[in-house]
Design a protein around this motif. Structure first.
Motif, PDB file in Angstrom:
ATOM      1  N   LEU A  33      53.873 -21.484  92.877  1.00 25.01           N
ATOM      2  CA  LEU A  33      52.593 -21.663  92.186  1.00 25.01           C
ATOM      3  C   LEU A  33      52.685 -22.889  91.292  1.00 25.01           C
ATOM      4  O   LEU A  33      52.714 -22.797  90.071  1.00 25.01           O
ATOM      5  CB  LEU A  33      52.268 -20.410  91.362  1.00 25.01           C
ATOM      6  N   ASP A  34      52.753 -24.068  91.929  1.00 28.88           N
ATOM      7  CA  ASP A  34      53.058 -25.284  91.178  1.00 28.88           C
ATOM      8  C   ASP A  34      51.839 -26.120  90.826  1.00 28.88           C
ATOM      9  O   ASP A  34      51.961 -27.280  90.488  1.00 28.88           O
ATOM     10  CB  ASP A  34      54.071 -26.128  91.944  1.00 28.88           C
ATOM     11  N   GLY A  35      50.649 -25.535  90.857  1.00 27.19           N
ATOM     12  CA  GLY A  35      49.443 -26.275  90.515  1.00 27.19           C
ATOM     13  C   GLY A  35      49.188 -26.295  89.021  1.00 27.19           C
ATOM     14  O   GLY A  35      49.902 -25.682  88.232  1.00 27.19           O
ATOM     15  N   GLU A  36      48.157 -27.026  88.639  1.00 24.95           N
ATOM     16  CA  GLU A  36      47.697 -27.035  87.259  1.00 24.95           C
ATOM     17  C   GLU A  36      46.338 -26.350  87.215  1.00 24.95           C
ATOM     18  O   GLU A  36      45.555 -26.444  88.155  1.00 24.95           O
ATOM     19  CB  GLU A  36      47.612 -28.456  86.721  1.00 24.95           C
ATOM     20  N   TYR A  37      46.077 -25.672  86.115  1.00 23.31           N
ATOM     21  CA  TYR A  37      44.888 -24.840  85.985  1.00 23.31           C
ATOM     22  C   TYR A  37      44.120 -25.210  84.725  1.00 23.31           C
ATOM     23  O   TYR A  37      44.697 -25.693  83.758  1.00 23.31           O
ATOM     24  CB  TYR A  37      45.294 -23.358  85.956  1.00 23.31           C
ATOM     25  N   GLN A  38      42.817 -24.937  84.729  1.00 25.92           N
ATOM     26  CA  GLN A  38      41.937 -25.259  83.609  1.00 25.92           C
ATOM     27  C   GLN A  38      42.015 -24.236  82.474  1.00 25.92           C
ATOM     28  O   GLN A  38      41.632 -24.531  81.353  1.00 25.92           O
ATOM     29  CB  GLN A  38      40.491 -25.336  84.106  1.00 25.92           C
ATOM     30  N   SER A  39      42.480 -23.019  82.792  1.00 25.34           N
ATOM     31  CA  SER A  39      42.537 -21.968  81.775  1.00 25.34           C
ATOM     32  C   SER A  39      43.701 -21.023  82.065  1.00 25.34           C
ATOM     33  O   SER A  39      44.209 -20.977  83.194  1.00 25.34           O
ATOM     34  CB  SER A  39      41.232 -21.171  81.740  1.00 25.34           C
ATOM     35  N   ILE A  40      44.071 -20.260  81.051  1.00 15.19           N
ATOM     36  CA  ILE A  40      45.109 -19.246  81.234  1.00 15.19           C
ATOM     37  C   ILE A  40      44.623 -18.196  82.229  1.00 15.19           C
ATOM     38  O   ILE A  40      45.381 -17.772  83.106  1.00 15.19           O
ATOM     39  CB  ILE A  40      45.477 -18.589  79.885  1.00 15.19           C
ATOM     40  N   ASP A  41      43.369 -17.785  82.111  1.00 17.08           N
ATOM     41  CA  ASP A  41      42.827 -16.767  83.020  1.00 17.08           C
ATOM     42  C   ASP A  41      42.875 -17.230  84.471  1.00 17.08           C
ATOM     43  O   ASP A  41      43.216 -16.455  85.363  1.00 17.08           O
ATOM     44  CB  ASP A  41      41.388 -16.414  82.639  1.00 17.08           C
ATOM     45  N   GLU A  42      42.554 -18.498  84.709  1.00 16.11           N
ATOM     46  CA  GLU A  42      42.612 -19.033  86.069  1.00 16.11           C
ATOM     47  C   GLU A  42      44.052 -19.015  86.597  1.00 16.11           C
ATOM     48  O   GLU A  42      44.304 -18.638  87.739  1.00 16.11           O
ATOM     49  CB  GLU A  42      42.060 -20.452  86.091  1.00 16.11           C
ATOM     50  N   ALA A  43      45.005 -19.394  85.752  1.00 22.00           N
ATOM     51  CA  ALA A  43      46.410 -19.422  86.157  1.00 22.00           C
ATOM     52  C   ALA A  43      46.913 -18.014  86.480  1.00 22.00           C
ATOM     53  O   ALA A  43      47.536 -17.788  87.527  1.00 22.00           O
ATOM     54  CB  ALA A  43      47.263 -20.054  85.053  1.00 22.00           C
ATOM     55  N   ILE A  44      46.644 -17.052  85.596  1.00 21.48           N
ATOM     56  CA  ILE A  44      47.098 -15.671  85.827  1.00 21.48           C
ATOM     57  C   ILE A  44      46.397 -15.084  87.047  1.00 21.48           C
ATOM     58  O   ILE A  44      47.028 -14.383  87.852  1.00 21.48           O
ATOM     59  CB  ILE A  44      46.856 -14.800  84.575  1.00 21.48           C
ATOM     60  N   GLY A  45      45.127 -15.370  87.222  1.00 20.49           N
ATOM     61  CA  GLY A  45      44.411 -14.889  88.401  1.00 20.49           C
ATOM     62  C   GLY A  45      45.036 -15.397  89.687  1.00 20.49           C
ATOM     63  O   GLY A  45      45.191 -14.655  90.661  1.00 20.49           O
ATOM     64  N   GLU A  46      45.412 -16.660  89.711  1.00 19.06           N
ATOM     65  CA  GLU A  46      46.079 -17.237  90.883  1.00 19.06           C
ATOM     66  C   GLU A  46      47.427 -16.555  91.125  1.00 19.06           C
ATOM     67  O   GLU A  46      47.795 -16.268  92.263  1.00 19.06           O
ATOM     68  CB  GLU A  46      46.274 -18.736  90.671  1.00 19.06           C
ATOM     69  N   ALA A  47      48.164 -16.293  90.050  1.00 15.67           N
ATOM     70  CA  ALA A  47      49.462 -15.618  90.193  1.00 15.67           C
ATOM     71  C   ALA A  47      49.280 -14.212  90.759  1.00 15.67           C
ATOM     72  O   ALA A  47      50.035 -13.785  91.640  1.00 15.67           O
ATOM     73  CB  ALA A  47      50.171 -15.567  88.847  1.00 15.67           C
ATOM     74  N   ILE A  48      48.291 -13.495  90.285  1.00 15.94           N
ATOM     75  CA  ILE A  48      48.044 -12.134  90.787  1.00 15.94           C
ATOM     76  C   ILE A  48      47.642 -12.181  92.258  1.00 15.94           C
ATOM     77  O   ILE A  48      48.155 -11.408  93.080  1.00 15.94           O
ATOM     78  CB  ILE A  48      46.981 -11.427  89.929  1.00 15.94           C
ATOM     79  N   ASN A  49      46.748 -13.105  92.621  1.00 18.62           N
ATOM     80  CA  ASN A  49      46.337 -13.225  94.028  1.00 18.62           C
ATOM     81  C   ASN A  49      47.528 -13.553  94.919  1.00 18.62           C
ATOM     82  O   ASN A  49      47.673 -12.999  96.005  1.00 18.62           O
ATOM     83  CB  ASN A  49      45.257 -14.295  94.178  1.00 18.62           C
ATOM     84  N   TRP A  50      48.401 -14.460  94.461  1.00 16.96           N
ATOM     85  CA  TRP A  50      49.581 -14.820  95.242  1.00 16.96           C
ATOM     86  C   TRP A  50      50.515 -13.625  95.390  1.00 16.96           C
ATOM     87  O   TRP A  50      51.027 -13.349  96.475  1.00 16.96           O
ATOM     88  CB  TRP A  50      50.310 -15.981  94.559  1.00 16.96           C
ATOM     89  N   LEU A  51      50.726 -12.902  94.303  1.00 20.87           N
ATOM     90  CA  LEU A  51      51.626 -11.758  94.342  1.00 20.87           C
ATOM     91  C   LEU A  51      51.104 -10.670  95.273  1.00 20.87           C
ATOM     92  O   LEU A  51      51.855 -10.116  96.072  1.00 20.87           O
ATOM     93  CB  LEU A  51      51.834 -11.211  92.927  1.00 20.87           C
ATOM     94  N   LEU A  52      49.816 -10.386  95.204  1.00 21.37           N
ATOM     95  CA  LEU A  52      49.231  -9.375  96.087  1.00 21.37           C
ATOM     96  C   LEU A  52      49.324  -9.793  97.556  1.00 21.37           C
ATOM     97  O   LEU A  52      49.614  -8.977  98.425  1.00 21.37           O
ATOM     98  CB  LEU A  52      47.774  -9.110  95.706  1.00 21.37           C
ATOM     99  N   ALA A  53      49.089 -11.067  97.833  1.00 23.89           N
ATOM    100  CA  ALA A  53      49.139 -11.556  99.212  1.00 23.89           C
ATOM    101  C   ALA A  53      50.562 -11.606  99.753  1.00 23.89           C
ATOM    102  O   ALA A  53      50.796 -11.321 100.928  1.00 23.89           O
ATOM    103  CB  ALA A  53      48.510 -12.946  99.293  1.00 23.89           C
ATOM    104  N   SER A  54      51.530 -11.934  98.900  1.00 25.42           N
ATOM    105  CA  SER A  54      52.892 -12.116  99.393  1.00 25.42           C
ATOM    106  C   SER A  54      53.695 -10.818  99.439  1.00 25.42           C
ATOM    107  O   SER A  54      54.629 -10.710 100.218  1.00 25.42           O
ATOM    108  CB  SER A  54      53.635 -13.157  98.549  1.00 25.42           C
ATOM    109  N   THR A  55      53.343  -9.844  98.606  1.00 20.51           N
ATOM    110  CA  THR A  55      54.151  -8.625  98.566  1.00 20.51           C
ATOM    111  C   THR A  55      53.335  -7.360  98.793  1.00 20.51           C
ATOM    112  O   THR A  55      53.894  -6.273  98.790  1.00 20.51           O
ATOM    113  CB  THR A  55      54.854  -8.483  97.202  1.00 20.51           C
TER     114      THR A  55
END
Length: 104
Positions: free
Chosen positions: A44-66
């Motif tokens: 998850l090496d991108g840059e995000y506009q907000s903390i919420d956007e960053a955490i949302g991306e992490a959750i989506n990645w985690l759900l998709a990968s595991t």
């Protein structure tokens, strides 16, 4: 906002004063995700506009990968005005879903 009065070099008196306004324009914040070792996250090496956007991306990645069966330690850093990165959320497990308990 900062104001200051400036006198013209060749003129004197109140009529020659000019008000100069300096506007401070805040820089747009950038966030990035870090792993449990406080290093930039490898997947998850991108840059995000907000903390919420960053955490949302992490959750989506985690759900998709595991499939949501694992926890992952993820934190967030913010870029400072001089380009340094500062931790604003220490790495901790992301719990992506609540487990359904027994129903009575």
């Amino acid at each position: 906002m900062v104001s200051q009065l400036v006198d013209g070099p060749e003129m004197t008196g109140a009529a020659t004063r000019v008000r100069v306004h300096h506007h401070h324009v805040p820089a747009e914040r950038r966030y990035r995700l870090i792993d449990g070792c406080c290093e930039p996250h490898a997947q998850l090496d991108g840059e995000y506009q907000s903390i919420d956007e960053a955490i949302g991306e992490a959750i989506n990645w985690l759900l998709a990968s595991t499939g949501g069966d694992e926890q992952s330690w993820i934190g967030v850093e913010v870029c400072t005005g001089n380009g340094d990165w500062r931790t604003c959320r220490l790495p901790m497990p992301l719990l992506c879903e609540l487990r359904a308990g027994p129903t009575s």
